[in-house]
Design a protein around this motif. Structure first.
Motif, mmCIF file in Angstrom:
data_model
loop_
_atom_site.group_PDB
_atom_site.id
_atom_site.type_symbol
_atom_site.label_atom_id
_atom_site.label_comp_id
_atom_site.label_asym_id
_atom_site.label_seq_id
_atom_site.Cartn_x
_atom_site.Cartn_y
_atom_site.Cartn_z
ATOM 1 N N ILE A 1 -15.320 -6.110 -2.869
ATOM 2 C CA ILE A 1 -13.928 -6.393 -3.226
ATOM 3 C C ILE A 1 -13.109 -5.175 -2.830
ATOM 4 N N HIS A 2 -12.193 -5.392 -1.900
ATOM 5 C CA HIS A 2 -11.425 -4.291 -1.323
ATOM 6 C C HIS A 2 -9.943 -4.491 -1.581
ATOM 7 N N ASP A 3 -9.285 -3.428 -2.055
ATOM 8 C CA ASP A 3 -7.838 -3.451 -2.266
ATOM 9 C C ASP A 3 -7.170 -2.874 -1.030
ATOM 10 N N VAL A 4 -6.384 -3.706 -0.323
ATOM 11 C CA VAL A 4 -5.808 -3.267 0.951
ATOM 12 C C VAL A 4 -4.706 -2.234 0.750
ATOM 13 N N ARG A 5 -4.214 -2.093 -0.479
ATOM 14 C CA ARG A 5 -3.173 -1.092 -0.747
ATOM 15 C C ARG A 5 -3.779 0.251 -1.138
ATOM 16 N N VAL B 1 -9.119 -8.449 -1.256
ATOM 17 C CA VAL B 1 -9.903 -9.362 -0.436
ATOM 18 C C VAL B 1 -11.373 -9.180 -0.797
ATOM 19 N N ILE B 2 -12.190 -10.151 -0.393
ATOM 20 C CA ILE B 2 -13.612 -10.098 -0.686
ATOM 21 C C ILE B 2 -14.393 -10.564 0.534
ATOM 22 N N TRP B 3 -15.568 -9.984 0.741
ATOM 23 C CA TRP B 3 -16.459 -10.449 1.796
ATOM 24 C C TRP B 3 -17.893 -10.097 1.420
ATOM 25 N N ASN B 4 -18.841 -10.721 2.087
ATOM 26 C CA ASN B 4 -20.260 -10.487 1.839
ATOM 27 C C ASN B 4 -20.795 -9.382 2.740
ATOM 28 N N ILE C 1 -5.727 -3.970 11.528
ATOM 29 C CA ILE C 1 -5.951 -3.027 10.432
ATOM 30 C C ILE C 1 -7.385 -3.212 9.956
ATOM 31 N N GLU C 2 -8.219 -2.223 10.169
ATOM 32 C CA GLU C 2 -9.624 -2.340 9.766
ATOM 33 C C GLU C 2 -9.767 -2.123 8.265
#
Length: 423
Positions: A134-138, A120-123, A94-95
């Motif tokens: 900051i990404h909400d997977v829902r 989730v979070i990433w740089n 799932i991208e």
């Protein structure tokens, strides 16, 4: 038989993962510990570091980076995909997004935000700055913070971070390419150091500068004439203190070039930068993890003691050896959630077969259980090596590793350790 173990058996155990006896290493099936690949080629997948939350709270979704090349330093134009694997739906990919701020050893700091079941979070890199997403997977909504992050507080409210351009200039492979070190002409700049980032507002504040820490001598010897950086930050389980490695490299007076080797000291402080403590160990400190709010477990060489794993009490020089005579090689250690007597660790490739061995170690009894031996081909060396960096699920029943042993480049493998913990 549990549903999890049945799923592993249906997937073909180690055979599906490409394990074999001999040069590739001991098959995990020989030890009755189920393992399977959960990503596949042609693209390469890995999570990177060992001290971050890879599993969502339900232990169904496993975060991963995805890239289409290996065996070279990332360039500013190289973009990786960020995604997750649904291990309950045929290991479906799932991208989630992309990153332009990443490295082979620590990825893009991708991780679940503690206390959240969907964020989730990433740089990433945007224009002339490193940022974080900051990404909400829902909901699929993404919010951008005007700062990269390094480690997230266990309460999920803030991050502590370092200067990634500075790290890259002094320790290539652990920072990010794409932006220059603004203080490349300064040995210990006042405006670079450790920052606290509010995950709600994005506010970023310098809490400890390289200049300030360089003024603190080591065993009475000044170190402000050396080139300093901060690396490897972790926040304590109660979200009150953090630890970090201050590293420095000397300059050759004859050539003006930096010496290839560096020295290290470990610091702890409150999360506002106060109450600073320098742990009185040697200048050889490697991988570490908070055991509890008062103790840190690490590979180090205490003064007048041999190399090994030790539990060190914060703010003191008190050390207690762990795994003496058994955990004899540096590795990436964590404690199994819900099973604090168990340590999850690994080894670097051995000199004979280049096998990497993740394992569990039971502290009270000294029992060591190897989870397999995974061959690392010779081209996986230096900056783009692929350490296994074992990571446990939130319930401790599953372990993931990064490994290139299957002939498909680096991929993610899932190991069911529930039988070990229950034995």
């Amino acid at each position: 038989m549990s549903t999890t173990r049945r799923r592993f058996l249906q997937a073909g155990l180690a055979g599906a993962a490409g394990l074999a006896i001999g040069r590739r290493g001991l098959a995990a099936s020989e030890t009755s510990i189920p393992v399977r690949a959960i990503t596949r080629g042609p693209k390469h997948h890995w999570f990177a570091y060992y001290d971050k939350l890879q599993f969502d709270p339900t232990n169904r979704y496993v975060l991963s980076n995805e890239v289409d090349f290996e065996h070279r330093t990332p360039e500013p134009t190289d973009v990786i995909n960020v995604g997750m694997v649904d291990i309950q739906d045929g290991d479906r990919w799932i991208e989630l997004g992309q990153s332009r701020a990443w490295g082979w050893q620590q990825g893009c700091m991708l991780q679940w935000i503690p206390g959240s079941d969907s964020r989730v979070i990433w740089n990433d890199r945007e224009g002339d700055q490193f940022v974080s997403r900051i990404h909400d997977v829902r909901t699929k909504e993404t919010r951008t913070l005007p700062s990269a992050i390094y480690t997230i507080s266990p309460d999920g409210r803030f991050a502590i971070t370092a200067d990634f351009a500075r790290i890259q200039s002094l320790r290539p492979g652990y920072g990010y390419v794409g932006l220059p070190d603004q203080f490349a002409d300064q040995k210990a700049p006042k405006e670079s150091g450790i920052f606290r980032v509010d995950l709600e507002t994005g506010e970023r504040k310098l809490i400890l500068s390289l200049h300030d820490i360089a003024q603190v001598p080591v065993s009475g010897e000044k170190v402000d004439q050396h080139w300093h950086w901060f690396n490897h930050l972790l926040i304590s389980p109660d979200s009150k203190r953090f630890t970090v490695l201050n590293r420095w490299r000397a300059e050759d007076p004859a050539t003006g070039k930096l010496q290839p080797r560096w020295q290290t000291r470990m610091l702890t402080a409150s999360v506002d930068g106060g109450d600073l403590a320098i742990l009185k160990l040697s200048t050889m400190i490697s991988h570490f993890i908070w055991k509890d709010p008062e103790h840190i477990s690490m590979w180090t060489k205490p003064l007048d003691k041999p190399d090994g794993f030790y539990v060190v009490k914060d703010r003191t020089s008190e050390t207690t050896v762990i795994g003496e005579g058994i955990m004899t090689r540096d590795g990436h250690l964590t404690y199994i959630p819900g099973h604090p007597d168990w340590i999850l660790n690994d080894s670097y490739p051995d000199k004979v077969n280049r096998n990497q061995v993740p394992y569990l170690f039971h502290v009270p009894t000294g029992k060591k259980v190897e989870l397999g031996a995974f061959h690392s081909p010779l081209q996986y060396t230096g900056e783009w090596r692929c350490d296994t960096h074992p990571r446990a699920s939130n319930d401790g029943r599953l372990v993931t590793i990064d490994s290139p042993h299957g002939g498909n480049g680096r991929q993610l493998y899932l190991i069911d350790v529930s039988g070990v913990l229950n034995s």
